[in-house]
Write a protein that holds these residues in place. Sequence first.
Motif, PDB file in Angstrom:
ATOM      1  N   UNK A  45      26.876 -61.953 -64.639  1.00  0.00           N
ATOM      2  CA  UNK A  45      26.730 -60.647 -65.284  1.00  0.00           C
ATOM      3  C   UNK A  45      26.860 -59.507 -64.265  1.00  0.00           C
ATOM      4  N   UNK A  46      26.405 -59.743 -63.041  1.00  0.00           N
ATOM      5  CA  UNK A  46      26.512 -58.713 -62.011  1.00  0.00           C
ATOM      6  C   UNK A  46      27.965 -58.537 -61.563  1.00  0.00           C
ATOM      7  N   UNK A  47      28.688 -59.642 -61.393  1.00  0.00           N
ATOM      8  CA  UNK A  47      30.101 -59.536 -61.027  1.00  0.00           C
ATOM      9  C   UNK A  47      30.877 -58.821 -62.126  1.00  0.00           C
ATOM     10  N   UNK A  48      30.637 -59.210 -63.357  1.00  0.00           N
ATOM     11  CA  UNK A  48      31.357 -58.607 -64.475  1.00  0.00           C
ATOM     12  C   UNK A  48      31.043 -57.113 -64.590  1.00  0.00           C
ATOM     13  N   UNK A 320      27.768 -69.971 -62.848  1.00  0.00           N
ATOM     14  CA  UNK A 320      26.410 -69.441 -62.945  1.00  0.00           C
ATOM     15  C   UNK A 320      25.696 -70.107 -64.121  1.00  0.00           C
ATOM     16  N   UNK A 321      24.630 -70.868 -63.873  1.00  0.00           N
ATOM     17  CA  UNK A 321      23.939 -71.538 -64.979  1.00  0.00           C
ATOM     18  C   UNK A 321      23.268 -70.574 -65.943  1.00  0.00           C
ATOM     19  N   UNK A 327      27.115 -75.918 -65.588  1.00  0.00           N
ATOM     20  CA  UNK A 327      28.369 -75.309 -65.123  1.00  0.00           C
ATOM     21  C   UNK A 327      29.165 -76.150 -64.138  1.00  0.00           C
ATOM     22  N   UNK A 328      28.526 -77.122 -63.479  1.00  0.00           N
ATOM     23  CA  UNK A 328      29.257 -77.946 -62.523  1.00  0.00           C
ATOM     24  C   UNK A 328      29.938 -79.145 -63.188  1.00  0.00           C
ATOM     25  N   UNK A 329      29.855 -79.214 -64.500  1.00  0.00           N
ATOM     26  CA  UNK A 329      30.539 -80.281 -65.246  1.00  0.00           C
ATOM     27  C   UNK A 329      31.828 -79.733 -65.828  1.00  0.00           C
ATOM     28  N   UNK A 330      32.922 -80.478 -65.639  1.00  0.00           N
ATOM     29  CA  UNK A 330      34.203 -80.089 -66.232  1.00  0.00           C
ATOM     30  C   UNK A 330      34.208 -80.507 -67.690  1.00  0.00           C
TER      31      UNK A 330
END
Length: 403
Positions: A45-48, A320-321, A327-330
């Motif tokens: 959210x901060x990056x966005x 980001x969870x 999130x680390x699962x494809x």
Amino acid sequence: MTPDPISAQIVDYANRADPYPLYAELRKTPVRREDDGTYLVSTYHEVRSLANDPRLSNDTSNRPPGYARTGQPAQETGLPPSFIFTDPPVHDRLRDTINRPFGPPHSPRFLDGLRAELATVVGGLLDAFEGKDQVDIVEDFSYPLPVTAICRVLGVPREDEPRFHGWADALASSLDPAAGGGDDAQEAAQRARQDLGGYLADLIETKRRHPGPGILSALAHDMTPADLEATAVLLLVAGHETTVNAITNTTLILLRHPDVLERLRKEPGLAVPLVEEVLRYEPPVQFIPFTTALADIDVAGTTIPKGSPVWLMLAAANRDPARFHDPDRFDPDRKDNEHLGFYTGIHYCFGAPLARIELHAAVPELFRRVKFSGLVEDPPPYRANAVLRGPRHLPVAIEGLVA
């Protein structure tokens, strides 16, 4: 011994094959100040928010003296900045002009008209695998396809690729903070931009006198020669570098996830959500290292002072969870996958529609036709570039082709 700053670890080639533990560490401090005054922003959210904040500038001339100006075009080249290194209103004027021949609403069928041609290119590249028991996905597939596509889009002769290959490599390398601040890398990038600009200037002048297919002809009378040359340099380099990574990353991920690979073979329609998950899970652009705060900006309980360099860590934000479950699962079935693989805001990737067309043409056909035995190296050798991260080579063993 004092450990290296986390930014130094991220650009260290030793961590290129798997930077994600570093990104997880970064997210513990969503806005992190490095010792040199650079701020790393790593949560979704901060990056966005910052990517859509007009107080954050892409014009690296706004950086105070003493800070590296990654991506800053050299004055010696005689070219203005490419539009990704400008802010409004200059950015908006240039981008709006360039978009007219490229896509909707002015040219709604331009990109769609490339689909059949790209399918033919994909078929020809795969036909060349016949009789081989090993291929390099980068050299034999994921590089030649986007180069052919961007040459077609611009109207650049495909046979000139050996001329601009080295120039493109030097310019792409200059974006990497590990090399971009060094004198040798900057000098190489300056020469490359000057040489590539000169090549394109001659081509644009020819297009002006004798229009042909491609957007350079369409823009030859709508932009100043200098602006069009700078734009052409950007599109020629960015138009294939990132897509090479995206196709290669997709291949690597699927060979590491044979269950998903088998699903794709049975369900070709899976390619669409699968591509979006690749762009989240292994984005071809890992972070944006050249933005600068134009004013004090408060974000996540931290004030980024005016004039500070800011790195927006897209790959960290994409895992980001707080935004993506597990999130680390494809997971190609992931819902609400509003990733930052193509960035966001006014600098959202200009070539994203073309990249998606190329990926949708390449990925299902590659895995439909090629009988893979497996990876020859895992992890494969990676490019030196930490920003445009992807395998330099991806050797794979194959058993043959399906017609």
